[in-house]
Every structure is written in structure tokens, then in C-alpha cells.
Design an enzyme around this catalytic site. Structure first.
Site, PDB file in Angstrom:
ATOM      1  CG  ASP A 159      -4.302  -9.732  -3.440  1.00  0.00           C
ATOM      2  OD1 ASP A 159      -2.837 -10.041  -2.822  1.00  0.00           O
ATOM      3  OD2 ASP A 159      -5.097  -8.819  -3.106  1.00  0.00           O
ATOM      4  CG  HIS A 214      -1.961  -0.819   0.798  1.00  0.00           C
ATOM      5  ND1 HIS A 214      -2.175  -2.483   0.899  1.00  0.00           N
ATOM      6  CD2 HIS A 214      -3.197  -0.735  -0.086  1.00  0.00           C
ATOM      7  CE1 HIS A 214      -3.176  -2.780   0.560  1.00  0.00           C
ATOM      8  NE2 HIS A 214      -3.980  -2.061  -0.143  1.00  0.00           N
ATOM      9  CD  GLU A 225      -8.342  -9.561  -4.808  1.00  0.00           C
ATOM     10  OE1 GLU A 225      -7.431  -8.858  -4.980  1.00  0.00           O
ATOM     11  OE2 GLU A 225      -9.409  -9.204  -3.975  1.00  0.00           O
ATOM     12  CB  CYS A 278      -8.979  -2.379 -10.083  1.00  0.00           C
ATOM     13  SG  CYS A 278      -9.302  -3.745  -9.049  1.00  0.00           S
TER      14      CYS A 278
END
Ligand code: PEP
Ligand code: MG
Length: 660
Positions: A571, A306, A547, A618
Site C-alpha cells: 500500500d 490478494h 503504509e 511485511c
């Protein structure tokens, strides 16, 4: 003497209006109290006043006792009935804790002058593209700990004196800041509010009580600040929740003075500096003065952690996952970093410096040239529009996304909303946030991802089990379905927000169809509840992230159950390749272009096309110009990415059209 009234102060007695109210109250000799719902607090304590959480349009009573009681009540009632009370210097507010801490922190600690040791080029993970060169800003904050020694009875008075002197020193520093001309009106108000917290009886009284029981001053400050911060966190008002951070910030300042230490604060980072840290919390980075940060170098993290995502969304070059090598940068004066190649150069020589300076200038030039693509609506050969949307995680990022030309939001990561606070956000707070988002992008769609925590994103307020493999554990939809108390609040908030725009909802970490059907049942249950309660709401499209390998393998069946797919390549790559996305040692395997991952993407696109549903992406790969033509060729019609990648993606798609 007492009088009641209805509070008209805009948005109630939050920090600034409360501070002003206290200042006014302190001008009277009388004891003054404010009473709400039978609870009375001193009107001379801003902490107590804020914790009373007095909102606009609520009834309160002002009670005074003393020589000037009548005048006090008159003046304070007049204040409460004035909608603009405390707001006359509102312009420029918004810096929050960041601005305040920047203002009150001591000058930046100069970097150590020791020469950098060893290898000039350190290899890490290329986490956010771009090159940067700038002064090093080492951020390795030490945890503050008290000596943990019980005081003897004869030491107590001296320790109280030491504490009072430390508070006075912190206040004097804040006063000096307040006297500076260059402080904006908004920042000035915030520093004044912090200064009040430092002087407030609630804090000082509790610290002195703990010292009198034998705690040393540092431990007492840590203890008292935690108690008050917890009170702020427990109030159902996100503005007041943020005051918990203020209390911690003030407590930390007092402790540093007591310990004779200087703060190395993230908020003091100079313009264009390279931030160097072993690890930075996603939220700490999100609220740092990102505009000033020239680059980020970290011991921890990988390309899809992140920190990387935040860096990319703000166009900040980053090299992460340096491991222990980051310690070689602790004493660097200047750092050059290449976020494309993933390396860092410590104290570059003249040739390297001019090479980097030239590349930085070229990048600035390229960015300027991309601006013309902001308003472009890219299409495929058959005229189908390709939605180029933004990945964001907070309302603060709306502006960056719109500036970039985002055609909606393809991924709103709701976990930052949960990480921001020391408790779980209420349904109202969530509904407000999602509604603001929907309104900002309407008529474009906003795809909100339901809470995806676990893995590298634990949060306060939910007990996580100790897991051997958290990425294979209790995260995303798995946790949500086990905690309907948390999940239903989010779903209800989303149903309420759907009234205000084009909200779509997607589920993370799906690995079986039952997860979708169980969620749908909960959505129906929430809608029925809202209807029975007479609360305005609307429906939304439900989709899933693809994912996990399981989701790819059941994609044909899954496609019949949902309105859209969004491929989460971050992921998906780690799970297909069995290579932890945070582990720099296996970073090479964590490659979306590996044929195994690319064929998983293709299988997903085919399954979506066969069922006639939208397939988007995404994961971070969606913004890669080298891969976009392949993804569009596979049939993807939506690509959602960091705002910083949007214009280049539009240019890439436009160039494909030009080649036809
Ligand atoms: C992904 O996994 O690709 C994704 C977009 O989600 P996150 O990076 O938040 O896990
Ligand atoms: Mg993911």
C-alpha cells in the site's frame, strides 16, 4: 416413546455423525424426532439435524412414534452416547468442500481445440515469480440464472418431475463417485453428506413448494439453496457455517443438470495445469487444490492483489492483469508463463517448450538447494537476529510457513477469516483461530493485523458505501473505529488468545495518532470487560503498519505511541506513487524501488530507531533478495514474507554475513 440423554458424540452432530445418525434413523419405520431446547426436528433429515447444532455434552431427547419406536429410541440413544459415533473412518478428512466437489464434479471439460489467436506473447503483471508450462485450464464459470418465467398451473407437475429427475441424476453421479476405489475415507464421508443434502426434505420440499407457487425449477433451487445456506451461515459454529457452501455446491449441481450444462470446476484442475480466469475471488483460490495448480493467469489483479499474495505464498508462478487479452487464452491448449517477466505464451512451439521445461527443472533444483537454509537464524554484522517471518491468512498455511522455516508470523491477514463466511465470525471463533496460531509458533511472535477490509477486499456482513475511490476510503482502521461492535469482538478475541503465546497486534491504514489512542482505549475497555466477566486474557504489544504517506510523515511521533512498526510496502508504494496497486496500466509506477518509496522506508526506519522500537516490513518487497541488503542496512530487523520466499531471504542475509 421418548428418552433423554447427554450427547457424547465427539464434537456433536456435525456433518458426518449427523449423516450416520440419519441413516440409522431411516432404518426404522417409526417417525423419529430429535429434540433440543424444546425444538424438535425430524431425525431423518440431515440438514434439519445439522441446523439443530447439537454439541457434545448437550442434553437432547429422542422421540419415536410407530411400530418399532422402542428399538429406534434404544439404537439412537446408544449412538448419541458413543463418543466415537460417526468417526470410525475419520482418517483423511480435511478435504472439505474442495475434496467433495472434486469427487462429484463431472470430468474436466476438454479445452476447445480452436487455434490460439494472434500474439504469441501476452504481457501482464509479474505477480508471482517462477516459470511454468502446462495444459491450459480455462475457468470462466457462468453465473447460473433461472429463466425467471412464471409457470402456468398445468406446467407445475412436469416441472416437479424434471426437478426430481435432476436430483436423481446428481445422486446417481455421487453414488458412482462413492463406488470408486480411489476415494479416501474422508472424501467418501463428505460426498455422502452432500448426497444427503441433495436428497434432504428440507431442500427438495422447499424447491417443490416454490415450484408449486409458479417458480421454474432452476429459480426454485437457487431460492431454496440460498435460504438453507443462510440458516447454516447463521449458526455460531464454523464447521456448520461451511455447510452453507455445501448447500450452494449441491444446488449448483442440480441447476446445471436442469440446464443441461457441464460444470467447469476449479476442483477438477489436472496436475500441473495453468489456471486461466478473468478473475478469481481470493477465497475461491485459497481453497482450490493449490498443490495441483502449476500457474495462474488472470485478466484482473496486480502484483499485490490478494490473488498474487496467495499464489506467492504457495510458490505458484502467476501473471495477472492481462485485461481483455486473457480472452485469447480461453481456447489455448497449453500455456507457458514467466512470472518474473510477467508474460504468457499461448500454445508454445517446440523451442519455447524445451526452454521452459529446462527453466522449470532449474527452479526445482534451486528450491531443493535452498532447503538447507530452513533452520538458519540469520544475523546482522553486530549479531542482531533478523527475524524472517511468514505472511499468512489462514490456519491452513501454518504448515507451509513452518516447513519453510518461518521465525513466527509477521503478518496474519485476518480478513480471510471474515471472507470465509457469509456472516461475521464470532468472538469465540476468532479467539480459537488466534490461539491456535499463537500456540503453533510460540515462543516466536505472531503479529495479527486487525481487520483490513475495503479497497479490494469487501466482505459479506458489512455494508460498504459506494465509494469513488475505495482505496482512499472506508478501509482498515477507519472502518473498525466506526464499527466498535465488530472491532471489539476482534480485540477481545486477541486478548483471550494472548494467553496462549506471543501475540502482537497491528493496525492497518493508520494515518493519524488518534487512531492508535482510540484503539488503545478500546483495548483497555475490552480488557476491563473480560476481567469483570472472569474470562482469562493477557495483554499484547500494539504496533502499526506504515503504509500511508501520512504515517511516514508522523513516524517520529507515532513511534512514541506504539511498540513496533511494520512497513506495508504494497500500500505504501501505491499511496506514495499515487498508482493504484490493482491497475495494470500504471503497474510500472507501482514500483517499490522508486526513490520516493525507498526514502519513505528509510524515514520510517530512522524514526523507529530513534524511539528504540522494532521496525519490520511485511509488504511483498520484504522477500526480495535484491532489496533485502538495503532494508537491513536501513535498520530493519524483521522481514515478513510469503512462505515461499523465506529460505531465499535467509540465504541472502547469510550471504551478507559471509561477505563481512
Ligand atoms: C501492505 O500493504 O504492504 C500489506 C502488507 O498489506 P495488504 O497487502 O494486505 O494490504
Ligand atoms: Mg496494506
Amino acid at each position: 416413546m421418548e428418552r433423554s440423554t447427554i450427547v457424547r458424540v465427539h464434537e456433536g452432530l456435525h456433518a458426518r455423525p449427523a449423516t450416520r445418525f440419519v441413516k440409522l434413523a431411516k432404518g426404522f419405520e417409526s417417525e423419529v424426532e430429535l429434540v433440543k431446547d424444546g425444538k424438535a426436528v425430524s431425525a431423518k433429515s440431515s440438514v434439519k439435524l445439522m441446523l439443530l447444532a447439537v454439541k457434545e455434552n448437550q442434553e437432547v431427547t429422542v422421540r419415536a412414534n410407530g411400530a418399532d419406536a422402542i428399538e429406534a429410541v434404544e439404537a439412537l440413544i446408544g449412538y448419541l452416547e458413543n463418543p466415537r459415533a460417526g468417526l470410525d473412518d475419520e482418517a483423511g478428512e480435511g478435504g472439505g468442500l474442495e475434496a467433495a466437489a472434486a469427487a462429484l464434479a463431472p470430468e474436466a471439460t476438454p479445452a476447445d481445440t480452436a487455434p490460439a489467436d494472434g500474439t504469441p506473447k501476452l504481457q501482464g503483471v509479474a505477480a508471482s515469480e517462477g516459470v511454468a508450462i502446462g495444459p491450459a485450464f480455462a475457468h470462466f464459470p457462468a453465473e447460473i440464472e433461472g429463466p425467471g418465467r412464471r409457470l402456468q398451473a398445468d406446467e407445475i407437475d412436469g416441472e416437479v418431475e424434471r426437478f426430481r429427475a435432476a436430483v436423481a441424476q446428481v445422486q446417481a453421479r455421487m453414488d458412482r463417485t462413492l463406488a470408486e476405489d480411489n476415494l479416501s475415507a474422508g472424501d467418501r464421508g463428505i460426498v455422502a453428506a452432500l448426497r444427503d443434502i441433495a436428497a434432504d426434505d428440507s431442500l427438495t420440499g422447499e424447491v417443490e413448494r416454490l415450484i408449486s407457487e409458479g417458480d421454474d425449477a432452476v429459480s426454485a433451487v437457487i431460492g431454496a439453496a440460498s435460504t438453507i445456506a443462510a440458516d447454516f451461515s447463521a449458526v455460531d459454529d464454523h464447521y456448520l457455517n461451511a455447510r452453507a457452501d455445501d448447500v450452494h455446491a449441491v444446488g449448483r449441481q442440480i441447476c446445471l443438470v436442469l440446464l443441461g450444462q457441464d460444470e467447469v470446476s476449479l476442483e477438477t484442475i489436472p496436475q500441473g495445469a495453468i489456471l486461466i480466469a478473468d478473475d478469481i475471488g481470493a477465497w475461491d483460490l485459497a481453497r482450490a487444490p493449490l498443490k495441483r495448480i502449476g500457474g495462474v493467469v488472470c485478466g484482473h489483479g496486480g502484483a499485490t492483489s490478494h490473488i498474487a499474495i496467495i499464489a506467492r505464498s504457495h510458490g505458484i508462478p502467476a501473471v495477472l492483469g492481462l485485461g481483455d487479452k486473457v480472452n485469447q487464452l480461453r481456447t489455448a491448449k497449453e500455456v507457458a508463463l514467466d512470472g518474473n517477466a510477467g508474460h504468457v505464451i499461448v500454445d508454445p512451439d517446440e523451442t519455447t517448450r524445451s526452454d521452459f521445461t529446462r527453466r522449470v527443472e532449474a527452479a526445482t533444483h534451486e528450491r531443493a538447494g535452498l532447503k538447507i537454509f530452513k533452520g538458519v537464524t540469520p544475523t546482522r554484522a553486530d549479531g542482531t537476529v533478523i527475524e524472517v517471518a511468514a505472511n499468512i491468512g489462514s490456519l491452513e498455511e501454518i504448515e507451509a510457513a513452518q516447513e519453510a522455516g518461518a521465525m513466527g508470523v509477521g503478518l496474519f491477514r485476518t480478513e480471510l477469516l471474515f471472507m470465509r463466511h457469509m456472516h461475521l465470525p464470532s468472538e469465540d471463533m476468532q479467539a480459537e483461530t488466534y490461539s491456535a496460531l499463537a500456540k503453533a509458533f510460540a515462543p516466536h511472535s505472531v503479529i495479527v493485523r486487525t481487520l483490513d477490509i475495503g479497497g479490494d477486499k469487501p466482505i459479506a456482513g458489512i455494508e460498504f458505501p459506494d465509494e469513488e475511490n475505495p482505496f482512499l476510503g472506508w478501509r482498515g482502521i477507519r472502518m473498525c473505529l466506526d464499527r466498535p461492535d465488530i472491532f471489539k469482538k476482534q480485540l477481545r478475541a486477541l486478548l483471550r488468545a494472548a494467553v496462549h503465546g506471543n501475540i502482537k497486534v497491528m493496525l492497518p491504514m493508520v494515518s493519524e495518532i488518534a487512531e492508535v489512542t482510540r484503539t488503545r482505549a478500546l483495548v483497555d475497555e475490552c480488557a476491563a470487560e473480560l476481567k469483570a466477566e472472569g474470562v482469562e486474557h493477557s495483554s499484547f504489544d500494539l504496533g502499526v503498519m506504515i503504509e500511508t504517506p501520512a504515517a511516514v510523515l508522523i513516524a517520529p511521533a507515532l513511534a512514541k505511541e506504539v511498540a513496533f512498526f511494520s512497513i506495508g510496502t504494497n500500500d505504501l508504494t501505491q499511496y506514495i506513487m499515487a498508482a493504484d496497486r490493482l491497475n495494470p496500466t500504471v503497474a510500472k509506477l507501482n514500483d517499490v524501488t522508486n526513490p520516493a518509496v525507498m526514502s519513505a522506508i528509510e524515514l520510517t526506519a530512522k524514526a523507529g530507531a530513534a524511539a528504540g522500537i522494532m521496525v519490520g516490513m511485511c509488504g511483498e518487497a520484504a522477500g526480495r533478495p535484491d532489496l533485502i541488503p538495503a532494508f537491513i542496512g536501513m535498520g530493519l530487523t524483521e522481514l515478513s514474507m510469503s512462505p515461499a520466499s523465506i529460505q531465499r531471504a535467509k540465504k541472502t542475509i547469510a550471504a551478507m554475513a559471509a561477505e563481512r
